[in-house]
Enzyme design. Structure first.
Site, PDB file in Angstrom:
ATOM      1  CE  LYS A 572     -12.442  14.764 -33.730  1.00 41.79           C
ATOM      2  NZ  LYS A 572     -11.047  15.104 -32.830  1.00 41.79           N
ATOM      3  CE  LYS A 678      -3.295   7.273 -29.526  1.00 44.36           C
ATOM      4  NZ  LYS A 678      -4.977   7.274 -29.706  1.00 44.36           N
TER       5      LYS A 678
HETATM    6  C1  26W Z   1     -21.603  14.970 -23.830  1.00 43.11           C
HETATM    7  C2  26W Z   1     -20.963  14.284 -24.842  1.00 43.11           C
HETATM    8  C3  26W Z   1     -19.548  14.190 -25.017  1.00 43.11           C
HETATM    9  C4  26W Z   1     -18.808  13.140 -24.800  1.00 43.11           C
HETATM   10  C5  26W Z   1     -17.376  13.189 -24.848  1.00 43.11           C
HETATM   11  C6  26W Z   1     -18.802  15.543 -25.064  1.00 43.11           C
HETATM   12  C7  26W Z   1     -17.412  15.358 -25.212  1.00 43.11           C
HETATM   13  C8  26W Z   1     -16.776  14.432 -24.970  1.00 43.11           C
HETATM   14  C9  26W Z   1     -15.264  14.404 -25.167  1.00 43.11           C
HETATM   15  C10 26W Z   1     -14.741  15.414 -24.447  1.00 43.11           C
HETATM   16  C11 26W Z   1     -14.842  14.341 -26.623  1.00 43.11           C
HETATM   17  C12 26W Z   1     -13.349  14.058 -26.536  1.00 43.11           C
HETATM   18  O1  26W Z   1     -12.937  12.831 -26.570  1.00 43.11           O
HETATM   19  N1  26W Z   1     -12.418  14.842 -26.572  1.00 43.11           N
HETATM   20  C13 26W Z   1     -10.993  14.730 -26.710  1.00 43.11           C
HETATM   21  O2  26W Z   1     -10.272  14.453 -25.876  1.00 43.11           O
HETATM   22  C14 26W Z   1      -8.905  14.225 -26.256  1.00 43.11           C
HETATM   23  C15 26W Z   1      -8.182  13.746 -24.956  1.00 43.11           C
HETATM   24  O3  26W Z   1      -7.718  15.014 -24.116  1.00 43.11           O
HETATM   25  C16 26W Z   1      -8.219  15.390 -26.960  1.00 43.11           C
HETATM   26  O4  26W Z   1      -6.854  14.928 -27.182  1.00 43.11           O
HETATM   27  C17 26W Z   1      -9.028  15.705 -28.010  1.00 43.11           C
HETATM   28  O5  26W Z   1      -8.515  16.767 -28.632  1.00 43.11           O
HETATM   29  C18 26W Z   1     -10.652  16.004 -27.620  1.00 43.11           C
HETATM   30  O6  26W Z   1     -11.434  16.225 -28.833  1.00 43.11           O
END
Ligand code: 26W
Length: 831
Positions: A572, A678
């Site tokens: 980011k 937002k």
């Molecule tokens: C396994 C650990 C873990 C936990 C959470 C890996 C990955 C995550 C998520 C996928 C991270 C996340 O929040 N990703 C975000 O999702 C948003 C909603 O779709 C996007 O707008 C963001 O770009 C993305 O980083």
């Protein structure tokens, strides 16, 4: 805990009289709850005032909640289920008041008892049951589903401890537990009668049933109880209240008694504790999975409890014919986190209901759908086979069988292509064998989607390419959104009133209408522009007060508010932002003040507790802030603040006050972003890379109203093979001075060397984030920002234009697309 089976009562139904929503009735009810229910009186601690008001408001949701539930079931409509390990809902009070249209009455009622509604609202702790984007998206989806009268139920975990509370000590992030349930949660309703048993451990037995068929059973397990807690999800002024059902883990009675009979009382109590561990804490990682056993337990706990609950409801209210199950139910899996649901539904159908494999597979693969939220390889979940074997032995058998069937399909399509089979196998071979959850999700789903156009494209071309070749029809894009209720109508009442004065207020329920605001962009709307500017100023004052109290930094509302809030992660590139701040600082020191614009830079976000680099970046931000904010030469031209404990309720103050939204990820890495939306809705301009939903934002608002810079995703991939960061340093004197100033310890005189690993990372040819490659483009884009800012009138026009073009980024649109292409649910009639 003894749980009596649910028995319906056939007494004469009674009607519920709607409760009064005028200020006097609300006030009486509030007083009743405070005194007779909570036993608190005038002068009590303020959290009880909040609690009594919450009960008062919840009462007024109850009839609609019951009616929404009953109508959905009576009509036997197809139902949607949103399964997510995270729901980052934040506070509920203001949102319900807005949706029910009783904010003014509540305001007056509180005044009658000498309380300020704004202060009462502040007493509510954020429900921080999520990490970031993915969790907040789930909450916005729930809001839109209710507002669109879609029969969708959310399923999640009722974590005792949500996202940790971040505080800063000597510039470093520290974590404190977030015991958000400490004072109870007045919104939730426990429904113990719908508890489910969840199995863990044990072993499998294969046998021949009475019909001569091979069957399996999972026995000798340690069972855990899943108890549902329901939270109301109100729709916007439409008498619809959907349900968010969150599971809490508890020990089963049998489990305790076994230990107790063996004479070990304390071990029995310990077992109870062990059981409750499952829903104890949210894992604070949002980008790298850490392979913890408890996390897999959480995932299975959610998937199993939710599927069993959905089946229970379906069986109770429809015909008991499994052939109809997929026609009447759909499950959306929020990333791979709940993907074990694919195998669990198979197990329930095969083992518990005697359905044959092919039929069970047809049912399962027609009601599961999967959304991917990240391309980062380190975030792709893989579980060691050995862990599965111990924790979920029957599910592993089923996964093996799914895989065997699947690999037959692959080898039919590509005979002899063993390399492809190895790549596509749900089981990753190697010294340690793993289950690839994303592969299981794709194989088991009829729909696979990414969350922005570019991201979906990159999934098809890259990570999921083999699967795309096999099943192109499964793949689709659903660009994210955010709910305009929370993020504009609730968070920015000043702007909301101003907009509604000119174009009416239907835009709150249908954001495509915000387009009408374009008519207010031309120069001649002087008064409107002045009001728009005045609203922004007032919002900036509110944010300045927060920054003052939480960061002890003075922000001048006349300056440009330049904001980057999101999880701290290298991709980011908060670092790029800091490099720019240091560059601006050097310009002041050198007296290069041509085209100068006073800026207040705000950065906020949490780092995963084990993410060393992200934590160093927080320290760097704080160290630079200390120097810049206290150097007399700077003289108010530049401020930098790190806002501790960034959370939903902080964003409600930040977004309306922001002039410039920082969306500066390395291209191809940010799946979508939702903070960008937002900010845009609240009239901020974006400085951003060609990444995620930034692309669609720029398309919507026009390149002339967007500050674009940096490498494109495909350029990043090409450059990766021959990346020479030091060349940028050699060729760019500004960059060299910035690097040198950090390197020489100017910002960390008492802790020498602490930023070396950050600098070495940026200067390494294997830096995946290519921060230095985008430095010059970023500085130039920031100069364009400064030029634009100096023309206040022009800036205001661009700001209005951003809001006016944000209609596409409502989750109402996103949900309509999910429904049109994936869920195919019937929207309930308006009452
Ligand atoms: C396994 C650990 C873990 C936990 C959470 C890996 C990955 C995550 C998520 C996928 C991270 C996340 O929040 N990703 C975000 O999702 C948003 C909603 O779709 C996007 O707008 C963001 O770009 C993305 O980083």
């Amino acid at each position: 805990m003894t749980i009596k089976p649910y028995t319906p009562y056939y007494y004469r139904p009674f009607t519920l009289e709607p409760l009064g929503c005028d200020a006097v009735t609300l006030g009486h009810n509030f007083k009743h709850y405070l005194s007779y229910h909570l036993g608190r009186f005038h002068g009590c601690a303020p959290n009880y005032i909040y609690e009594a008001l919450a009960y008062t408001v919840r009462d007024r949701l109850m009839v609609d909640w019951r009616n929404t539930w009953n109508t959905q079931l009576e009509q036997g409509t197809r139902r949607g289920h949103y399964m997510s390990l995270e729901f980052l809902i934040g506070r509920a009070m203001g949102n319900h008041l807005l949706n029910m249209g009783i904010k003014t009455a509540a305001d007056q009622a509180m005044l009658d008892y000498s309380h300020k509604l704004e202060e009462v609202i502040e007493e509510e702790p954020d429900a921080g049951l999520g990490n970031g984007g993915l969790g907040r998206l789930a909450a916005c989806f729930m809001d839109s589903c209710a507002s669109l009268r879609l029969p969708v139920m959310g399923y999640g975990i009722r974590y005792e401890y949500g996202m940790f509370r971040q505080y800063i000590e000597n510039g470093y992030q520290k974590e404190a537990a977030d015991h958000w349930l400490q004072n109870g949660n007045p919104w939730e309703i426990e429904r113990i009668e719908y508890a489910q048993h969840i199995q863990f451990g044990g072993h499998t037995e294969h046998y021949i049933d009475n019909n001569g068929r091979a069957r399996a059973r999972w026995v000798g397990t340690e069972d855990i109880l899943a108890i549902p807690f329901d939270m109301p999800v109100s729709g916007y002024r439409n008498q619809t209240v959907n349900t968010l059902r969150l599971w809490k883990a508890a020990a089963t009675e049998e489990f305790n008694l076994d230990e107790f009979n063996a004479g070990s009382y304390t071990e029995a109590v310990q077992a109870k504790n062990q059981a409750e561990h499952i829903s104890m804490v949210l894992y604070p990682n949002d980008s790298s999975e850490n392979g913890k056993e408890l996390r897999l337990r959480q995932q299975y706990f959610l998937a199993s409890a939710s599927l069993k609950d959905a089946i229970r409801i379906w069986v109770k209210h429809g015909e008991f014919d499994y052939q109809r199950f997929a026609a009447e139910n759909v499950f959306q899996m929020n990333d791979t986190h709940p993907t074990i649901a694919v195998a669990e539904l198979m197990r329930i159908l095969l083992d518990d209901n005697g359905v044959e494999w092919d039929e069970a597979w047809a049912i399962t693969s027609q009601c599961m759908a999967y959304t991917n939220h990240t391309l980062l390889p380190e975030a792709l979940e893989k579980w060691p086979v050995s862990l599965f074997e111990r924790l979920l032995p029957r599910l592993l058998e089923i996964i093996y069988e799914i895989n065997a069937h699947f690999l037959r399909v692959v080898s039919m399509k590509w005979p002899g292509d063993t390399d492809r089979q190895r790549r596509m196998s749900i089981i990753e071979e190697g010294p340690v064998r793993h289950v690839r959850m994303a592969w299981l999700a794709i194989v088991g789903s009829f729909s696979v989607n990414g969350v922005a156009a570019l991201h979906s494209q990159l999934l098809r071309d890259g990570l999921f390419h083999d699967f795309y070749q096999l099943w192109p029809e499964k793949f689709n894009n659903k660009t994210n959104g955010v709910t305009p209720r929370r993020w504009v109508a609730h968070a920015n009442p000043g702007m909301t009133a101003l907009i509604s004065e000119h174009i009416g207020d239907e835009w709150i329920a249908d954001l495509s209408l915000i387009e009408r605001l374009k008519s207010m962009v031309p120069m001649e709307n002087k008064v409107f522009h002045a009001n728009w500017h005045a609203v922004k100023m007032a919002n900036k004052q509110r944010l300045a007060a927060l920054v003052k109290s939480d960061c002890h930094v003075d922000f001048d509302p006349a300056a440009l508010f330049d904001v980057q809030v999101k999880r701290i992660h290298e991709y980011k590139r908060q670092l790029l932002n800091v490099l720019h701040v240091v560059h601006l600082y050097l310009r002041i020191k050198h007296g290069h003040l041509d085209n100068w614009v006073n800026r207040c830079v705000l950065i906020g976000g949490k780092a995963a507790p084990g993410y060393y680099m992200a934590k160093s970046i927080i320290k760097l931000i704080n160290s630079v802030a200390d120097v810049v904010n206290n150097d007399p030469d700077v003289n108010g031209r530049l401020k930098l603040a790190f806002l501790p404990n960034y959370r939903v309720s902080a964003m409600e103050i930040i977004a309306p006050a922001t002039d410039l939204s920082e969306q500066i990820s390395t291209a191809g890495k940010e799946a979508s972003g939702t903070g960008n939306m937002k900010f845009m809705m609240n009239g901020a301009l974006t400085i951003g890379t060609y990444d995620g939903a930034n692309i669609e934002i720029m398309d919507a608002v026009g390149a002339e109203n967007f500050f674009l810079f940096g490498l494109r995703a495909e350029q990043v991939e090409v450059l990766r093979h021959d990346y020479r960061p030091w060349q940028y340093v050699e060729q760019d004197q500004d960059l060299r001075e910035v690097i040198d100033l950090i390197r020489c310890g100017h910002f960390n005189p008492s802790e020498p060397g602490i930023f070396d690993s950050i600098l070495d990372g940026m200067l390494s040819p294997s830096d995946p984030w290519m921060t230095l490659a985008d430095f010059r483009g970023y500085v130039e884009a920031q100069q364009a920002v400064s030029t634009a800012w100096q023309d206040t009138e022009k800036w205001t026009q661009m700001s209005i234009m951003n809001t006016a073009c944000s209609g596409f980024f409502s989750t109402d649109r996103t949900m309509m697309e999910y429904n049109r292409d994936i869920w195919k649910l019937t929207q309930a009639e308006s009452a």
